[in-house]
Scaffold this motif. Sequence first.
Motif, PDB file in Angstrom:
ATOM      1  N   ALA A   2     -16.184  22.614  98.452  1.00 50.17           N
ATOM      2  CA  ALA A   2     -15.054  21.623  98.026  1.00 50.17           C
ATOM      3  C   ALA A   2     -15.304  21.363  96.343  1.00 50.17           C
ATOM      4  N   ARG A   3     -16.566  21.122  95.979  1.00 53.88           N
ATOM      5  CA  ARG A   3     -16.639  20.965  94.690  1.00 53.88           C
ATOM      6  C   ARG A   3     -15.999  22.020  93.772  1.00 53.88           C
ATOM      7  N   ILE A   4     -16.060  23.284  93.957  1.00 53.62           N
ATOM      8  CA  ILE A   4     -15.677  24.481  93.269  1.00 53.62           C
ATOM      9  C   ILE A   4     -14.520  24.413  93.512  1.00 53.62           C
ATOM     10  N   ILE A   5     -13.736  24.321  94.391  1.00 53.19           N
ATOM     11  CA  ILE A   5     -12.195  24.387  95.079  1.00 53.19           C
ATOM     12  C   ILE A   5     -11.589  23.311  94.148  1.00 53.19           C
ATOM     13  N   ALA A   6     -12.279  21.844  94.093  1.00 51.26           N
ATOM     14  CA  ALA A   6     -11.656  20.955  93.667  1.00 51.26           C
ATOM     15  C   ALA A   6     -11.425  21.070  92.037  1.00 51.26           C
ATOM     16  N   ILE A   7     -12.400  21.812  91.383  1.00 49.88           N
ATOM     17  CA  ILE A   7     -12.308  21.739  90.049  1.00 49.88           C
ATOM     18  C   ILE A   7     -11.105  22.847  89.697  1.00 49.88           C
ATOM     19  N   CYS A   8     -11.312  24.044  90.708  1.00 48.46           N
ATOM     20  CA  CYS A   8     -10.047  25.037  90.103  1.00 48.46           C
ATOM     21  C   CYS A   8      -8.543  24.672  90.749  1.00 48.46           C
ATOM     22  N   VAL A   9      -8.622  23.761  91.648  1.00 52.47           N
ATOM     23  CA  VAL A   9      -7.245  23.370  92.185  1.00 52.47           C
ATOM     24  C   VAL A   9      -6.794  22.264  91.065  1.00 52.47           C
ATOM     25  N   ALA A  10      -7.675  21.248  90.531  1.00 57.49           N
ATOM     26  CA  ALA A  10      -7.360  20.343  89.625  1.00 57.49           C
ATOM     27  C   ALA A  10      -6.969  20.824  88.326  1.00 57.49           C
ATOM     28  N   ALA A  11      -7.688  21.886  88.101  1.00 53.42           N
ATOM     29  CA  ALA A  11      -7.300  22.882  86.886  1.00 53.42           C
ATOM     30  C   ALA A  11      -5.597  23.436  86.969  1.00 53.42           C
ATOM     31  N   LEU A  12      -5.485  24.103  88.152  1.00 52.70           N
ATOM     32  CA  LEU A  12      -4.204  24.576  88.341  1.00 52.70           C
ATOM     33  C   LEU A  12      -3.143  23.382  88.324  1.00 52.70           C
ATOM     34  N   SER A  13      -3.586  22.227  88.905  1.00 47.81           N
ATOM     35  CA  SER A  13      -2.493  20.981  88.766  1.00 47.81           C
ATOM     36  C   SER A  13      -2.257  20.697  87.309  1.00 47.81           C
ATOM     37  N   ILE A  14      -3.326  20.855  86.434  1.00 47.50           N
ATOM     38  CA  ILE A  14      -2.904  20.333  84.898  1.00 47.50           C
ATOM     39  C   ILE A  14      -1.883  21.420  84.434  1.00 47.50           C
ATOM     40  N   LEU A  15      -2.240  22.665  84.887  1.00 45.87           N
ATOM     41  CA  LEU A  15      -1.193  23.560  84.484  1.00 45.87           C
ATOM     42  C   LEU A  15       0.151  23.695  85.058  1.00 45.87           C
ATOM     43  N   GLY A  16       0.235  23.268  86.063  1.00 45.75           N
ATOM     44  CA  GLY A  16       1.632  23.070  86.612  1.00 45.75           C
ATOM     45  C   GLY A  16       2.201  21.656  86.161  1.00 45.75           C
ATOM     46  N   ASN A  17       1.388  20.607  85.979  1.00 39.84           N
ATOM     47  CA  ASN A  17       2.222  19.435  85.473  1.00 39.84           C
ATOM     48  C   ASN A  17       2.408  19.738  83.954  1.00 39.84           C
ATOM     49  N   PHE A  18       1.821  20.589  83.384  1.00 40.39           N
ATOM     50  CA  PHE A  18       2.157  20.839  81.841  1.00 40.39           C
ATOM     51  C   PHE A  18       3.510  21.356  81.702  1.00 40.39           C
ATOM     52  N   MET A  19       3.754  22.422  82.701  1.00 37.04           N
ATOM     53  CA  MET A  19       4.705  23.106  82.620  1.00 37.04           C
ATOM     54  C   MET A  19       6.070  22.261  83.157  1.00 37.04           C
ATOM     55  N   TRP A  20       5.680  21.183  83.977  1.00 35.49           N
ATOM     56  CA  TRP A  20       6.457  20.137  84.496  1.00 35.49           C
ATOM     57  C   TRP A  20       7.073  19.173  83.741  1.00 35.49           C
ATOM     58  N   LEU A  21       6.172  18.791  82.385  1.00 39.76           N
ATOM     59  CA  LEU A  21       6.212  17.924  81.356  1.00 39.76           C
ATOM     60  C   LEU A  21       7.950  17.675  81.079  1.00 39.76           C
ATOM     61  N   PRO A  22       8.634  18.649  80.720  1.00 42.90           N
ATOM     62  CA  PRO A  22      10.307  18.127  80.299  1.00 42.90           C
ATOM     63  C   PRO A  22      11.133  17.777  81.468  1.00 42.90           C
ATOM     64  N   TYR A  23      10.616  17.926  82.710  1.00 38.88           N
ATOM     65  CA  TYR A  23      11.369  17.268  84.010  1.00 38.88           C
ATOM     66  C   TYR A  23      10.989  15.886  84.246  1.00 38.88           C
TER      67      TYR A  23
END
Length: 137
Positions: free
Chosen positions: A89-110
Motif C-alpha cells: 500500500a505504501r508503494i501503490i499510494a506513492i505511485c497513485v498520488a503522483a498520478l493524481s498530481i499529474l492528472g490535477n495539473f492537467m485539470w488546472l484550467p478547468y
Amino acid sequence: MTHTSESKQNPVRRGIAAGTSIAAAVLLLTVGILSIFEGISAVAEDDLYLVGAEYIYKFDTTTWGWIHIVLGIFLVVAALGLLTGAMWARIIAICVAALSILGNFMWLPYYPAWSILVIALDVVVIWAIAAWRPETI
C-alpha cells in the motif's frame, strides 16, 4: 544497549511512526474522496467547467470526470491498505498520488482552486509516506 536497540524500544518513536502512517492514510483517503467528487461533478454536469480554446490537454469533461473517478478509487484502496500497514500500500499510494498530481495539473484550467488543493494534499501524502520508516521502529 546500543543506540539501535534503544530506538527499537522507544514507545515515543513507535507512536510518532504510527501517527505519521495513520495521518498519511487519512490524507490519502481525503484526496481519493475529493477526486471521486470532482469526477462525479464533471460527469454529471458538463457545463459546470469552462476552459479556453488554447488548452493543450483538451479532453471532454466527461472523460476527465472518469479519469478522476478511477484515480479516486485507486487512492481510496491504497489508503485502506495503508491503514492496515501493508507495504504494498505504501508503494501503490506513492505511485497513485503522483498520478493524481499529474492528472490535477492537467485539470488546472478547468477548476484551478480544486486542483491546487488536491495537488497540495498529494504532495503532503507523498512526503508523509516516504518519510515514515517502519524499519526504524
